[in-house]
Design a protein around this motif. Sequence first.
Motif, PDB file in Angstrom:
ATOM      1  N   ARG A   1       0.720  -1.177   0.099  1.00  0.00           N
ATOM      2  CA  ARG A   1      -0.058  -0.009   0.157  1.00  0.00           C
ATOM      3  C   ARG A   1       0.939   1.177   0.116  1.00  0.00           C
ATOM      4  O   ARG A   1       0.256   2.501  -0.674  1.00  0.00           O
ATOM      5  N   SER A   2       2.262   1.481   0.554  1.00  0.00           N
ATOM      6  CA  SER A   2       3.078   2.305   0.456  1.00  0.00           C
ATOM      7  C   SER A   2       3.464   2.688  -0.870  1.00  0.00           C
ATOM      8  O   SER A   2       3.452   3.781  -1.212  1.00  0.00           O
ATOM      9  N   LEU A   3       3.698   1.505  -1.695  1.00  0.00           N
ATOM     10  CA  LEU A   3       4.013   1.802  -3.173  1.00  0.00           C
ATOM     11  C   LEU A   3       2.741   2.362  -3.902  1.00  0.00           C
ATOM     12  O   LEU A   3       2.867   3.245  -4.625  1.00  0.00           O
ATOM     13  N   VAL A   4       1.710   1.834  -3.756  1.00  0.00           N
ATOM     14  CA  VAL A   4       0.530   2.059  -4.356  1.00  0.00           C
ATOM     15  C   VAL A   4       0.193   3.680  -4.195  1.00  0.00           C
ATOM     16  O   VAL A   4       0.019   4.462  -4.901  1.00  0.00           O
ATOM     17  N   SER A   5       0.345   4.081  -2.641  1.00  0.00           N
ATOM     18  CA  SER A   5       0.244   5.707  -2.427  1.00  0.00           C
ATOM     19  C   SER A   5       1.098   6.321  -3.010  1.00  0.00           C
ATOM     20  O   SER A   5       0.674   7.633  -3.736  1.00  0.00           O
ATOM     21  N   ALA A   6       2.330   5.948  -3.182  1.00  0.00           N
ATOM     22  CA  ALA A   6       3.371   6.635  -3.805  1.00  0.00           C
ATOM     23  C   ALA A   6       2.871   7.056  -5.319  1.00  0.00           C
ATOM     24  O   ALA A   6       3.217   7.945  -6.236  1.00  0.00           O
ATOM     25  N   LEU A   7       2.494   5.797  -5.952  1.00  0.00           N
ATOM     26  CA  LEU A   7       1.920   5.690  -7.390  1.00  0.00           C
ATOM     27  C   LEU A   7       0.988   6.792  -7.700  1.00  0.00           C
ATOM     28  O   LEU A   7       0.903   7.443  -8.662  1.00  0.00           O
ATOM     29  N   ARG A   8       0.078   6.925  -6.895  1.00  0.00           N
ATOM     30  CA  ARG A   8      -1.106   7.984  -6.653  1.00  0.00           C
ATOM     31  C   ARG A   8      -0.689   9.399  -6.011  1.00  0.00           C
ATOM     32  O   ARG A   8      -1.522  10.239  -6.091  1.00  0.00           O
ATOM     33  N   GLY A   9       0.580   9.676  -6.144  1.00  0.00           N
ATOM     34  CA  GLY A   9       1.177  11.080  -5.628  1.00  0.00           C
ATOM     35  C   GLY A   9       1.320  11.221  -3.995  1.00  0.00           C
ATOM     36  O   GLY A   9       1.321  12.217  -3.552  1.00  0.00           O
ATOM     37  N   GLY A  10       1.160  10.307  -3.302  1.00  0.00           N
ATOM     38  CA  GLY A  10       1.286  10.164  -1.871  1.00  0.00           C
ATOM     39  C   GLY A  10       2.679  10.313  -1.425  1.00  0.00           C
ATOM     40  O   GLY A  10       3.513  10.629  -2.198  1.00  0.00           O
ATOM     41  N   PRO A  11       3.131  10.047  -0.172  1.00  0.00           N
ATOM     42  CA  PRO A  11       4.264  10.266   0.560  1.00  0.00           C
ATOM     43  C   PRO A  11       5.350   9.554  -0.162  1.00  0.00           C
ATOM     44  O   PRO A  11       5.001   8.063  -1.048  1.00  0.00           O
ATOM     45  N   PRO A  12       6.320  10.014  -0.254  1.00  0.00           N
ATOM     46  CA  PRO A  12       7.413   9.131  -1.071  1.00  0.00           C
ATOM     47  C   PRO A  12       7.895   8.098  -0.477  1.00  0.00           C
ATOM     48  O   PRO A  12       7.794   7.589   0.797  1.00  0.00           O
ATOM     49  N   LEU A  13       8.640   6.887  -1.194  1.00  0.00           N
ATOM     50  CA  LEU A  13       8.914   5.755  -0.643  1.00  0.00           C
ATOM     51  C   LEU A  13      10.413   5.863  -0.007  1.00  0.00           C
ATOM     52  O   LEU A  13      11.008   7.098  -0.434  1.00  0.00           O
ATOM     53  N   PRO A  14      11.152   5.198   0.671  1.00  0.00           N
ATOM     54  CA  PRO A  14      12.407   5.257   1.164  1.00  0.00           C
ATOM     55  C   PRO A  14      13.262   5.000   0.157  1.00  0.00           C
ATOM     56  O   PRO A  14      12.963   4.570  -1.109  1.00  0.00           O
ATOM     57  N   PRO A  15      14.488   5.388   0.188  1.00  0.00           N
ATOM     58  CA  PRO A  15      15.514   5.452  -1.087  1.00  0.00           C
ATOM     59  C   PRO A  15      15.481   4.012  -1.598  1.00  0.00           C
ATOM     60  O   PRO A  15      15.959   3.972  -3.061  1.00  0.00           O
ATOM     61  N   ARG A  16      15.471   2.749  -1.145  1.00  0.00           N
ATOM     62  CA  ARG A  16      15.730   1.716  -1.715  1.00  0.00           C
ATOM     63  C   ARG A  16      14.557   0.661  -1.239  1.00  0.00           C
ATOM     64  O   ARG A  16      14.853  -0.342  -0.445  1.00  0.00           O
ATOM     65  N   PRO A  17      13.528   0.530  -1.838  1.00  0.00           N
ATOM     66  CA  PRO A  17      12.265  -0.136  -1.182  1.00  0.00           C
ATOM     67  C   PRO A  17      12.023  -1.345  -2.067  1.00  0.00           C
ATOM     68  O   PRO A  17      12.767  -1.653  -3.124  1.00  0.00           O
ATOM     69  N   ALA A  18      11.526  -2.201  -1.496  1.00  0.00           N
ATOM     70  CA  ALA A  18      11.237  -3.499  -2.212  1.00  0.00           C
ATOM     71  C   ALA A  18       9.771  -3.943  -1.631  1.00  0.00           C
ATOM     72  O   ALA A  18       9.448  -3.561  -0.399  1.00  0.00           O
ATOM     73  N   VAL A  19       9.057  -4.830  -2.081  1.00  0.00           N
ATOM     74  CA  VAL A  19       7.955  -5.168  -1.895  1.00  0.00           C
ATOM     75  C   VAL A  19       7.657  -6.880  -2.003  1.00  0.00           C
ATOM     76  O   VAL A  19       8.351  -7.408  -3.006  1.00  0.00           O
ATOM     77  N   LEU A  20       7.141  -7.393  -0.921  1.00  0.00           N
ATOM     78  CA  LEU A  20       6.885  -8.819  -0.920  1.00  0.00           C
ATOM     79  C   LEU A  20       5.448  -9.303  -1.173  1.00  0.00           C
ATOM     80  O   LEU A  20       4.630  -8.791  -0.331  1.00  0.00           O
ATOM     81  N   THR A  21       5.297 -10.110  -2.167  1.00  0.00           N
ATOM     82  CA  THR A  21       3.656 -10.387  -2.351  1.00  0.00           C
ATOM     83  C   THR A  21       3.671 -12.178  -2.655  1.00  0.00           C
ATOM     84  O   THR A  21       4.569 -12.777  -2.823  1.00  0.00           O
TER      85      THR A  21
END
Length: 272
Positions: A50-70
């Motif tokens: 949801r942090s990535l999705v929020s960033a995609l929609r103009g929300g808070p920036p991600l940390p410098p080197r993010p990753a996501v597990l699904t």
Amino acid sequence: MPCHPVPVFVYHSVCADPPSWIAPFTVRPGDFADQLRLLADAGLTVVPLRSLVSALRGGPPLPPRPAVLTFDDGFADFRSVVAPLLDARGLPATLYVVTDALGAARAGAFPPAAMLTWRDVAELDAAGVEIGGHTRTHPQLDVLPRHRARAEIEQCKARLQDELGHDVDAFAYPHGYSSRPVRDLVREAGWTSATAVRHGFSSVADEPLRIARLMVRADTGPERFRSWARGAGAPVAPFPERPRTRAWRAYRRLRAGVGRPYPALPRPAAPP
């Protein structure tokens, strides 16, 4: 401005002795633990989807080197193997479940395999795992008639929300297959994000309803995984749909149209 790669990893089963039909897409527990260590050693911060999705929609920036597990499908080893490993490291994850594959209702969705129960899913949800939808029966949505694709997408969401008692808005396309009409159905059903496979990195310029993921398989060796953790070895979204992908969809649609759909199991990986 270049888009910085965000690896969104997709796993299926994590166990030592999987059924043969899912074995090519299964990671051994020791290998999975090693991969989590590789992420930490590479300096990546695992963030919630949801942090990535929020960033995609103009929300808070991600940390410098993010990753996501699904994790796709809802295999029982998510609770017995994956969740303890993630919990020990304080790592978030998203679990996409096939609703008709859970518990006693699993007949017809997959060949025999140990799957989560609805009680398991509710307990994982309460523990902080993001639960997402992966359709009712795991079909290839992009070759289904529109009314059947809509039913798979809408009924999955309705069942999850009824069982969990709250909104569920993260969706994953079975086999990673989608198309513009399928994505329109996903949007109309109220899902606010959807993940594909695409064999590439996501980025903050990616499409919220076609988030690129990297599939971790039984044959994903440490060097390839280490390369992904460094942000190398795959294209970075957004990138156009490849001609081979369009040709593959056309072939599957042709087979479906003559009553001989391409076998869903063992699952074909999308062509590069």
